[in-house]
Design a protein around this motif. Structure first.
Motif, PDB file in Angstrom:
ATOM      1  N   PRO A 276       0.899  -1.281   0.036  1.00  0.00           N
ATOM      2  CA  PRO A 276      -0.040  -0.088  -0.159  1.00  0.00           C
ATOM      3  C   PRO A 276       0.927   1.210  -0.020  1.00  0.00           C
ATOM      4  N   GLN A 277       0.358   2.309  -0.668  1.00  0.00           N
ATOM      5  CA  GLN A 277       1.100   3.640  -0.898  1.00  0.00           C
ATOM      6  C   GLN A 277       0.223   4.629  -0.464  1.00  0.00           C
ATOM      7  N   GLU A 278       0.739   5.749  -0.137  1.00  0.00           N
ATOM      8  CA  GLU A 278       0.157   7.138   0.192  1.00  0.00           C
ATOM      9  C   GLU A 278       0.737   8.258  -0.709  1.00  0.00           C
ATOM     10  N   TYR A 279      -0.014   9.196  -1.193  1.00  0.00           N
ATOM     11  CA  TYR A 279       0.318  10.103  -2.179  1.00  0.00           C
ATOM     12  C   TYR A 279      -0.663  11.380  -1.763  1.00  0.00           C
ATOM     13  N   GLY A 280       0.019  12.416  -2.239  1.00  0.00           N
ATOM     14  CA  GLY A 280      -0.514  13.753  -2.312  1.00  0.00           C
ATOM     15  C   GLY A 280      -0.155  14.672  -1.124  1.00  0.00           C
ATOM     16  N   ASN A 281      -1.206  15.208  -0.374  1.00  0.00           N
ATOM     17  CA  ASN A 281      -0.654  16.135   0.762  1.00  0.00           C
ATOM     18  C   ASN A 281      -0.848  15.053   2.170  1.00  0.00           C
ATOM     19  N   LEU A 282       0.468  14.718   2.403  1.00  0.00           N
ATOM     20  CA  LEU A 282       0.735  13.658   3.451  1.00  0.00           C
ATOM     21  C   LEU A 282       0.396  14.224   4.662  1.00  0.00           C
ATOM     22  N   THR A 283       0.507  15.672   4.636  1.00  0.00           N
ATOM     23  CA  THR A 283       0.123  16.395   6.247  1.00  0.00           C
ATOM     24  C   THR A 283      -1.090  16.216   6.584  1.00  0.00           C
ATOM     25  N   MET A 284      -2.141  16.230   5.490  1.00  0.00           N
ATOM     26  CA  MET A 284      -3.523  15.804   5.756  1.00  0.00           C
ATOM     27  C   MET A 284      -3.880  14.442   6.627  1.00  0.00           C
ATOM     28  N   SER A 285      -2.665  13.453   6.595  1.00  0.00           N
ATOM     29  CA  SER A 285      -2.990  12.348   7.251  1.00  0.00           C
ATOM     30  C   SER A 285      -3.059  12.515   8.726  1.00  0.00           C
ATOM     31  N   SER A 286      -2.573  13.628   9.367  1.00  0.00           N
ATOM     32  CA  SER A 286      -2.682  13.779  10.679  1.00  0.00           C
ATOM     33  C   SER A 286      -4.217  13.898  11.207  1.00  0.00           C
ATOM     34  N   ALA A 287      -4.964  14.060  10.357  1.00  0.00           N
ATOM     35  CA  ALA A 287      -6.491  14.305  10.708  1.00  0.00           C
ATOM     36  C   ALA A 287      -7.015  13.114  11.322  1.00  0.00           C
ATOM     37  N   THR A 288      -8.082  12.933  12.047  1.00  0.00           N
ATOM     38  CA  THR A 288      -8.512  11.764  12.499  1.00  0.00           C
ATOM     39  C   THR A 288      -9.516  11.272  11.355  1.00  0.00           C
ATOM     40  N   VAL A 289      -9.688  10.016  11.637  1.00  0.00           N
ATOM     41  CA  VAL A 289     -10.594   9.341  10.381  1.00  0.00           C
ATOM     42  C   VAL A 289     -11.764   9.638  10.283  1.00  0.00           C
ATOM     43  N   ASN A 290     -12.650   9.848  11.687  1.00  0.00           N
ATOM     44  CA  ASN A 290     -13.833  10.431  11.747  1.00  0.00           C
ATOM     45  C   ASN A 290     -14.296  11.578  10.850  1.00  0.00           C
ATOM     46  N   GLN A 291     -13.020  12.301  10.562  1.00  0.00           N
ATOM     47  CA  GLN A 291     -13.229  13.690   9.640  1.00  0.00           C
ATOM     48  C   GLN A 291     -13.756  13.279   8.029  1.00  0.00           C
ATOM     49  N   TYR A 292     -13.641  12.003   7.866  1.00  0.00           N
ATOM     50  CA  TYR A 292     -13.864  11.293   6.566  1.00  0.00           C
ATOM     51  C   TYR A 292     -14.984  10.340   6.376  1.00  0.00           C
ATOM     52  N   GLN A 293     -14.872   9.370   7.501  1.00  0.00           N
ATOM     53  CA  GLN A 293     -15.694   8.322   7.495  1.00  0.00           C
ATOM     54  C   GLN A 293     -16.782   8.250   8.647  1.00  0.00           C
ATOM     55  N   ALA A 294     -16.991   9.434   8.997  1.00  0.00           N
ATOM     56  CA  ALA A 294     -18.069   9.702   9.993  1.00  0.00           C
ATOM     57  C   ALA A 294     -18.639  10.997   9.970  1.00  0.00           C
ATOM     58  N   SER A 295     -19.951  11.218  10.496  1.00  0.00           N
ATOM     59  CA  SER A 295     -20.515  12.659  10.358  1.00  0.00           C
ATOM     60  C   SER A 295     -20.296  13.262  11.784  1.00  0.00           C
ATOM     61  N   GLN A 296     -20.389  14.553  11.493  1.00  0.00           N
ATOM     62  CA  GLN A 296     -20.111  15.562  12.765  1.00  0.00           C
ATOM     63  C   GLN A 296     -21.399  15.325  13.602  1.00  0.00           C
ATOM     64  N   GLY A 297     -21.051  14.859  15.032  1.00  0.00           N
ATOM     65  CA  GLY A 297     -22.188  14.798  15.882  1.00  0.00           C
ATOM     66  C   GLY A 297     -22.718  13.296  15.759  1.00  0.00           C
ATOM     67  N   GLY A 298     -22.096  12.386  14.809  1.00  0.00           N
ATOM     68  CA  GLY A 298     -22.440  10.884  14.584  1.00  0.00           C
ATOM     69  C   GLY A 298     -22.060  10.195  15.967  1.00  0.00           C
ATOM     70  N   GLU A 299     -22.923   9.136  16.007  1.00  0.00           N
ATOM     71  CA  GLU A 299     -22.346   8.078  17.196  1.00  0.00           C
ATOM     72  C   GLU A 299     -21.387   7.323  16.848  1.00  0.00           C
ATOM     73  N   MET A 300     -20.484   6.928  17.965  1.00  0.00           N
ATOM     74  CA  MET A 300     -19.246   5.802  17.508  1.00  0.00           C
ATOM     75  C   MET A 300     -19.848   4.719  18.353  1.00  0.00           C
ATOM     76  N   HIS A 301     -19.900   3.415  17.548  1.00  0.00           N
ATOM     77  CA  HIS A 301     -20.050   2.137  17.544  1.00  0.00           C
ATOM     78  C   HIS A 301     -19.004   1.506  17.936  1.00  0.00           C
ATOM     79  N   ILE A 302     -18.769   1.481  19.535  1.00  0.00           N
ATOM     80  CA  ILE A 302     -17.591   0.662  19.856  1.00  0.00           C
ATOM     81  C   ILE A 302     -17.751   0.395  21.262  1.00  0.00           C
ATOM     82  N   MET A 303     -17.156  -0.886  21.550  1.00  0.00           N
ATOM     83  CA  MET A 303     -17.319  -1.374  22.982  1.00  0.00           C
ATOM     84  C   MET A 303     -16.106  -0.884  23.678  1.00  0.00           C
ATOM     85  N   LYS A 304     -16.235  -0.021  24.574  1.00  0.00           N
ATOM     86  CA  LYS A 304     -15.205   0.596  25.574  1.00  0.00           C
ATOM     87  C   LYS A 304     -14.109  -0.659  25.908  1.00  0.00           C
ATOM     88  N   ASP A 305     -14.341  -1.881  26.290  1.00  0.00           N
ATOM     89  CA  ASP A 305     -13.343  -2.794  26.763  1.00  0.00           C
ATOM     90  C   ASP A 305     -12.839  -3.399  25.676  1.00  0.00           C
TER      91      ASP A 305
END
Length: 444
Positions: A276-305
């Motif tokens: 796997p490779q990465e291209y383009g503006n690599l500084t953008m990779s410091s953003a959290t994944v939820n900024q692209y794969q989730a909605s603002q205010g959306g609920e996170m489905h994960i079991m805390k333990d």
């Protein structure tokens, strides 16, 4: 050089898998900009039973985005939709992305299906424009603006500087023109593109960092991507290796704290058969994944333990090079079939497919021999260089398009996509474009 299809013997391993739908817990995403909207375009660029994995990947991706709060009106899905109710599907209406996994098909929007899954429509929807064709489509497009984040995920076959659709191809130059136009017209604030295809790195190799685009690919510009979860009772690959790793990571990670960079490196470490490779503006990779794969205010489905992602047992039989999937799975089915009538039917399919593959190789050889009578040059053009870069893109794409139109439709024949590098070899060696095109016309 084309490799002969491998004969693999099937050893079924019974395993039980759990989909993270049971990993429920709630927290709110924190988006740094309250006016940002999140848009997504999900595309499976293939059709046919042995391309099952591409639509399975796209359906799984939709479930991730949907469960993380992106509304359907901001998700556009393109897929042929011929898998869930395919005559070969033992479980009608069901698509799974791993053995014994959940049905990822329910609820997936049928925005663009069948003949509407085209490169022209893809480029139009990406820009928020009216689709070029709309037989039974929803008409949805990305209505993103200069503040918004766009996530694009594409899964299909590819070759040097192109990716395939069911009945057409998308060239690197055309994709880059549209992305640059979108940047100029402020059609997005930031855009993230995940691409699953053979030689997928070639589509973004050399992309400017000034476009505010961060892209990751399943493979580098010179290698195949791989089918994954291929060792199962369905005799088919249920997913793609790179794609499975990013999605199974998104299933369970806290996307409000995990960065794109962290996800990429997890995927890179877990992907064993390609790079796997990465291209383009690599500084953008410091953003959290939820900024692209989730909605603002959306609920996170994960079991805390849950501290680590559940690892799914796999074997070498779970991996198959993308262009060998159909032949490999036919052989596996043959090895475990005892009924004479069924064996005869499978053998017939194998023979037809093998003859088609031989025809592809012979056709390319004949085209090259029409261009040059030098035996050494013929063999040289039939060899793929270790690092192939297209020098004359006009010559290369003109030859590829004519070959697809008159010889073997690339969008319907991934094996043919594995040999078109020969056109890049000829163009790079300054063989006149007209001579190549005339040879294709004469042979086909």
């Amino acid at each position: 050089m084309m490799k002969a299809p491998c004969i693999l013997f099937l050893c079924l391993v019974g395993t039980t898998f759990a989909f993270p739908e049971h990993l429920f817990g709630s927290r709110q995403f924190a988006d740094p900009d309250p006016v940002v909207k999140h848009w997504a375009l999900l595309v499976a660029g293939s059709n046919g039973w042995y391309n099952y994995r591409h639509q399975a990947d796209i359906c799984h991706a939709y479930q991730i985005l949907h469960k993380h709060g992106i509304p359907d009106e901001q998700i556009v899905v393109m897929m042929y939709d011929d898998i869930a109710n395919n005559e070969e599907n033992p479980n009608k209406g069901v698509i799974i992305n791993k053995p014994n996994g959940p049905n990822v098909y329910p609820g997936v929007p049928k925005d663009y299906t069948a003949e509407d899954v085209t490169p022209e429509n893809f480029l139009a929807l990406l820009q928020g424009e009216k689709p070029q064709s709309c037989n039974m489509c929803s008409g949805k497009t990305l209505k993103s603006d200069s503040n918004d984040h766009v996530f694009v995920y594409f899964a299909d076959h590819g070759a040097t500087d192109l990716i395939a659709f069911p009945d057409g191809e998308l060239e690197k130059d055309d994709l880059m023109k549209v992305l640059k136009k979108m940047h100029r017209q402020q059609k997005f604030g930031k855009l993230v593109f995940y691409l699953e295809a053979c030689e997928s790195g070639s589509m973004f190799d050399g992309m400017s960092k000034d476009l505010n685009i961060f892209a990751t690919t399943a493979a580098n510009p010179d290698e195949s991507s791989w089918g994954y979860y291929c060792n199962n009772s369905m005799d088919n690959c249920l997913g793609d290796e790179y794609s499975i790793h990013w999605m199974e990571d998104s299933d369970v990670e806290d996307l409000s704290t995990e960065t794109l960079d962290k996800q990429f490196h997890i995927v890179k470490q877990e992907t064993k058969k390609s790079h796997p490779q990465e291209y383009g503006n690599l500084t953008m990779s410091s953003a959290t994944v939820n900024q692209y794969q989730a909605s603002q205010g959306g609920e996170m489905h994960i079991m805390k333990d849950v501290l680590v992602r559940e690892q799914t047992p796999i074997s070498e039989l779970d991996f198959v090079p993308s262009r060998e999937v159909e032949m490999t799975m036919l052989y596996r089915r043959l090895m475990k079939t005892t009924h004479p009538t069924d064996r005869d039917a499978i053998l017939k399919k194998i023979m037809v497919l093998a003859q088609t593959q031989r025809n592809i190789i012979q056709t390319m050889r004949s085209i090259i021999m029409s261009v040059t009578s030098d035996p050494e040059a013929v063999e040289a053009h039939l060899q793929r260089p270790e690092q192939l870069r297209v020098v004359d893109s006009v010559c290369y794409h003109s030859a590829v398009k004519l070959f697809s139109d008159t010889c073997f439709r690339l969008g319907q024949n991934d094996y043919a996509m594995g040999i078109i590098y020969a056109f890049a070899n000829m163009c790079n060696e300054n063989v006149p474009q007209d001579r190549i095109l005339n040879a294709i016309k004469n042979v086909c």
